[in-house]
Design an enzyme around this catalytic site. Structure first.
Site, PDB file in Angstrom:
ATOM      1  N   TYR A  94      94.043  -5.485 -35.848  1.00 44.92           N
ATOM      2  CA  TYR A  94      94.023  -6.598 -36.994  1.00 44.92           C
ATOM      3  C   TYR A  94      95.175  -6.461 -37.900  1.00 44.92           C
ATOM      4  O   TYR A  94      95.452  -5.507 -38.372  1.00 44.92           O
ATOM      5  CB  TYR A  94      92.624  -6.296 -37.687  1.00 44.92           C
ATOM      6  CG  TYR A  94      92.287  -7.314 -38.880  1.00 44.92           C
ATOM      7  CD1 TYR A  94      92.026  -8.731 -38.564  1.00 44.92           C
ATOM      8  CD2 TYR A  94      92.439  -6.931 -40.235  1.00 44.92           C
ATOM      9  CE1 TYR A  94      91.739  -9.480 -39.524  1.00 44.92           C
ATOM     10  CE2 TYR A  94      91.914  -7.735 -41.257  1.00 44.92           C
ATOM     11  CZ  TYR A  94      91.711  -8.863 -40.913  1.00 44.92           C
ATOM     12  OH  TYR A  94      91.432 -10.021 -42.162  1.00 44.92           O
ATOM     13  N   ARG A 105      77.930   2.817 -59.585  1.00 48.05           N
ATOM     14  CA  ARG A 105      79.074   2.423 -58.685  1.00 48.05           C
ATOM     15  C   ARG A 105      78.446   3.436 -57.440  1.00 48.05           C
ATOM     16  O   ARG A 105      79.094   2.724 -56.188  1.00 48.05           O
ATOM     17  CB  ARG A 105      80.367   3.457 -59.247  1.00 48.05           C
ATOM     18  CG  ARG A 105      81.438   2.706 -58.441  1.00 48.05           C
ATOM     19  CD  ARG A 105      82.742   2.847 -59.402  1.00 48.05           C
ATOM     20  NE  ARG A 105      82.943   4.234 -59.301  1.00 48.05           N
ATOM     21  CZ  ARG A 105      83.210   5.046 -60.242  1.00 48.05           C
ATOM     22  NH1 ARG A 105      83.985   4.106 -61.557  1.00 48.05           N
ATOM     23  NH2 ARG A 105      83.443   6.111 -60.515  1.00 48.05           N
ATOM     24  N   ASP A 134      87.360  -0.128 -34.708  1.00 48.17           N
ATOM     25  CA  ASP A 134      87.069  -1.358 -35.521  1.00 48.17           C
ATOM     26  C   ASP A 134      86.380  -2.261 -34.377  1.00 48.17           C
ATOM     27  O   ASP A 134      86.905  -2.797 -33.445  1.00 48.17           O
ATOM     28  CB  ASP A 134      88.513  -2.085 -35.832  1.00 48.17           C
ATOM     29  CG  ASP A 134      88.245  -3.674 -36.596  1.00 48.17           C
ATOM     30  OD1 ASP A 134      87.140  -3.862 -36.363  1.00 48.17           O
ATOM     31  OD2 ASP A 134      89.127  -3.819 -37.530  1.00 48.17           O
ATOM     32  N   LYS A 157      82.116 -10.840 -40.869  1.00 45.93           N
ATOM     33  CA  LYS A 157      81.975 -11.812 -39.748  1.00 45.93           C
ATOM     34  C   LYS A 157      80.478 -11.825 -39.300  1.00 45.93           C
ATOM     35  O   LYS A 157      80.001 -12.737 -39.909  1.00 45.93           O
ATOM     36  CB  LYS A 157      82.702 -10.880 -38.734  1.00 45.93           C
ATOM     37  CG  LYS A 157      84.293 -10.814 -39.112  1.00 45.93           C
ATOM     38  CD  LYS A 157      85.263 -12.005 -39.446  1.00 45.93           C
ATOM     39  CE  LYS A 157      86.375 -11.719 -40.313  1.00 45.93           C
ATOM     40  NZ  LYS A 157      87.416 -10.780 -39.581  1.00 45.93           N
TER      41      LYS A 157
HETATM   42  C1  LIG Z   1      88.191  -9.826 -40.470  1.00 46.38           C
HETATM   43  C2  LIG Z   1      88.506  -8.622 -39.773  1.00 46.38           C
HETATM   44  C3  LIG Z   1      88.756  -7.353 -40.668  1.00 46.38           C
HETATM   45  C4  LIG Z   1      88.835  -7.474 -41.942  1.00 46.38           C
HETATM   46  O1  LIG Z   1      87.761  -8.052 -42.686  1.00 46.38           O
HETATM   47  P1  LIG Z   1      87.625  -8.782 -44.211  1.00 46.38           P
HETATM   48  O2  LIG Z   1      86.319  -8.380 -44.592  1.00 46.38           O
HETATM   49  O3  LIG Z   1      88.067 -10.090 -44.086  1.00 46.38           O
HETATM   50  O4  LIG Z   1      88.625  -7.840 -45.071  1.00 46.38           O
HETATM   51  C5  LIG Z   1      88.918  -6.324 -40.087  1.00 46.38           C
HETATM   52  N1  LIG Z   1      88.935  -6.134 -38.675  1.00 46.38           N
HETATM   53  C6  LIG Z   1      88.798  -7.217 -37.841  1.00 46.38           C
HETATM   54  C7  LIG Z   1      88.895  -7.106 -36.353  1.00 46.38           C
HETATM   55  C8  LIG Z   1      88.599  -8.453 -38.404  1.00 46.38           C
HETATM   56  O5  LIG Z   1      88.372  -9.501 -37.730  1.00 46.38           O
END
Ligand SMILES: *Cc1c(COP(=O)(O)O)cnc(C)c1O
Length: 392
Positions: free
Chosen positions: A108, A55, A181, A206
């Site tokens: 987000y 893990r 973020d 992303k």
């Molecule tokens: C998509 C996204 C997330 C979350 O990512 P996931 O992998 O879909 O959980 C967090 N912050 C931003 C700015 C995003 O666009």
């Protein structure tokens, strides 16, 4: 090793284990395992830090962490099963009951839900701030309970930019942690740790993974104590990412700069074209000269990704839907960062905001993929003609 006289049932348990060393390939080895075999009894309970269980991650996960540390200019990167888990995991690792967090109003939306539901239930207060507020005023509003400031610049619907470096510096003076973020810049176009931010998180789902087919998130830090807190947080919560998926994300990382360059350039071409359309009020793209936040983008970023928004001249929801339904090259769907173009209407998501700017009409977000930008523009032109026809 089995003994020569052991039966098949016994021999098959370890058969093949001694096969020769793996060849050196371009990508990392993908180890799969929960159990890690230790060399001797003394190693079972040896020092902390030793790898004793799968893990904690194996070869591919370690390779990805190391590569991301290079990308983010970090000393340590922890991996999470999704981007959202990276944000929530990092918050849980450093917050405690009685703390307050200041969170950008443009955060987000699922992160906001986590703050409003989970953090609240565990006695952590969230206060949302307007990212257009000057850094001095924002940090000035912090209380003795404020433990962390969470930013997202640009916001992923309205693309509001914030002076992340200034907020981080002022927060540090007051002993407050800063976290960003940084999914829009993917740790590539902007490196928050270089600007004094304590924790840089991103959804690898992303741009880094880049193919809309895998979930993962990361948190990058330079401070060893913070790094330990993040790692403890992962172990305490029992989160793990799979070796196959770490391999897949690392494969995406190899082509991140090439994809970003093309998608950023195409995105700007589409944005500049949209700016001159009669059905468009405003284009919200920080890399577009004259757009809001452009000066901060120019100071802190080396490029743009393919994600931006624009507002249409006022029209009913049916006209907005007709515009979206007319598009053939833009998929209608959430998320972004893949090789394909996407479009969404943003207004339903904006309802939770406390500080909602007037965009002058319905807000549309586009993600520009690797298609030919002229084809995308032709598609949008057909959509805008249909929008105009539905406006009445
Ligand atoms: C998509 C996204 C997330 C979350 O990512 P996931 O992998 O879909 O959980 C967090 N912050 C931003 C700015 C995003 O666009």
């Amino acid at each position: 090793m089995a003994h020569p006289n052991d039966r098949d049932e016994t021999r098959l348990i370890r058969a093949g284990q001694g096969a020769g060393p793996a060849a050196k390939t371009v990508g990392p080895a993908v180890q799969k395992g929960s159990t890690v075999l230790l060399p001797d009894a003394a190693s079972l309970y040896a020092d902390k830090g030793q790898l004793t269980y799968g893990r904690q991650g194996l070869s591919a996960q370690f390779a990805l962490s190391a590569a991301l540390a290079e990308l983010e200019h970090a000393t340590q990167v922890t991996l999470y099963p999704s981007g959202l888990a990276a944000v929530t995991g990092a918050l849980l690792a450093v917050l405690k009951a009685g703390d307050e967090v200041l969170v950008t109003d443009t955060i987000y939306k699922p992160t906001r839900r986590f703050c409003d539901h989970v953090l609240k239930r565990f006695g952590v207060t969230t206060r949302y701030f307007d990212p257009r507020q000057p850094p001095e005023a924002l940090v000035g509003e912090a209380s003795d309970a404020t433990r962390l400031i969470l930013m997202e610049s640009p916001g992923s619907l309205g693309f509001e930019m914030q002076d992340v470096a200034r907020v981080a510096a002022l927060a540090r003076d007051r002993g407050i942690l800063s976290m960003a973020d940084n999914t829009w810049a993917a740790g590539y176009l902007c490196k928050p740790l270089d600007h004094g931010v304590d924790i840089s998180v991103q959804a690898l789902t992303k741009y880094v993974a880049g193919h809309s087919d895998v979930f993962m998130g990361s948190a990058a830090v330079r401070d060893a104590r913070l790094g330990q807190a993040l790692e403890d947080g992962i172990h305490d919560l029992g989160w793990a990412v799979a070796g196959d998926e770490a391999y897949q994300v690392l494969r995406g990382l190899r082509t991140l700069p090439t994809r970003m360059a093309r998608q950023g350039e195409s995105g700007l071409a589409v944005a500049a074209w949209l700016r001159d359309r009669p059905q468009v009020v405003r284009v919200l793209h920080p890399a577009l000269p004259g757009a809001p936040g452009h000066d901060l983008w120019k100071r802190d970023y080396t490029g743009a990704c393919g994600l931006f928004a624009f507002s249409l001249t006022p029209g009913p929801e049916a006209a907005v839907n007709a515009f979206l339904d007319e598009l053939q090259l833009f998929g209608l769907g959430f998320s972004w960062g893949g090789f394909e173009s996407l479009a969404i209407a943003c207004d339903p998501q904006l309802k939770v905001r406390k500080f909602r700017p007037d965009y002058g009409g319905p807000l549309i977000r586009l993600h520009i993929g690797l298609e030919d930008p002229d084809d995308l523009i032709a598609d949008l032109a057909r959509g805008l003609a249909v929008y105009a026809a539905h406006q009445g």
